[in-house]
Scaffold this active site. Structure first.
Site, PDB file in Angstrom:
ATOM      1  N   CYS A 135      -1.063  79.373-100.568  1.00 19.37           N
ATOM      2  CA  CYS A 135      -0.371  80.486-101.217  1.00 19.37           C
ATOM      3  C   CYS A 135       1.054  80.493-100.675  1.00 19.37           C
ATOM      4  O   CYS A 135       1.501  79.502-100.109  1.00 19.37           O
ATOM      5  CB  CYS A 135      -1.098  81.819-101.003  1.00 19.37           C
TER       6      CYS A 135
ATOM      7  N   HIS B 160     -11.071  71.042 -82.158  1.00 22.00           N
ATOM      8  CA  HIS B 160     -11.579  72.100 -81.280  1.00 22.00           C
ATOM      9  C   HIS B 160     -12.340  73.197 -82.006  1.00 22.00           C
ATOM     10  O   HIS B 160     -13.212  73.826 -81.404  1.00 22.00           O
ATOM     11  CB  HIS B 160     -10.425  72.747 -80.509  1.00 22.00           C
TER      12      HIS B 160
END
EC number: 5.3.1.-
Length: 149
Positions: free
Chosen positions: A66, A99
């Site tokens: 967006c 991670h």
């Protein structure tokens, strides 16, 4: 790998760049819009369907664009099982996969240009989750989500 990709009116150009990148990388994708021309649309109407496809297993990952990436990220993260991260640099894009095992990437077209968006997406699409101590942390998030959402 199969990816669902969508944008609102503020992310159409980068969405098209990322589709070209996925073609080059031979990654299968579903383009979920928007086909908004010059009109304004609401980002949750695109974030929720992509997130639902990811949690259903119909696709492996999602990419949302967006104007800032913030609205898409907030919306996608309301769907149980989604770990969407907003990334505007390559270091963060890599870390979100290694991670955090993110399953959706959000970006903002008004924040970054198409070249950087391609770099971010390529790194995110090609980086694997490292597991180990990070799996323990993801497990804690999932446990909390199961109990509270």
């Amino acid at each position: 790998m199969k990816v669902a990709i969508a944008s609102d009116h503020g992310g159409v150009h980068i969405r098209n760049e990322i589709k070209e990148l996925m073609d080059e990388l031979q990654i299968e994708y579903i383009d979920m819009g928007c086909d908004c021309g010059s009109g304004s649309v609401d980002y949750p109407d695109y974030a929720f369907p992509v997130a639902e496809k990811v949690v259903s297993g119909e696709v492996d990952r999602g990419i949302l664009i967006c104007g800032t990436g913030i609205g898409m990220s907030i919306s996608a993260n309301k769907v149980k099982g989604i770990r969407c991260a907003l990334a505007h640099d390559t270091f963060s894009a890599k870390a979100t996969r290694e991670h955090n095992d993110t399953n959706i990437l959000a970006m903002g077209e008004r924040v970054i240009g198409p070249g950087l968006a391609r770099e971010i997406a390529k790194i995110w699409l090609t980086t694997e989750f490292t597991g180990g101590r990070h799996q323990t942390r993801i497990g804690k998030i999932s446990d909390y989500e199961e109990k509270n959402l």
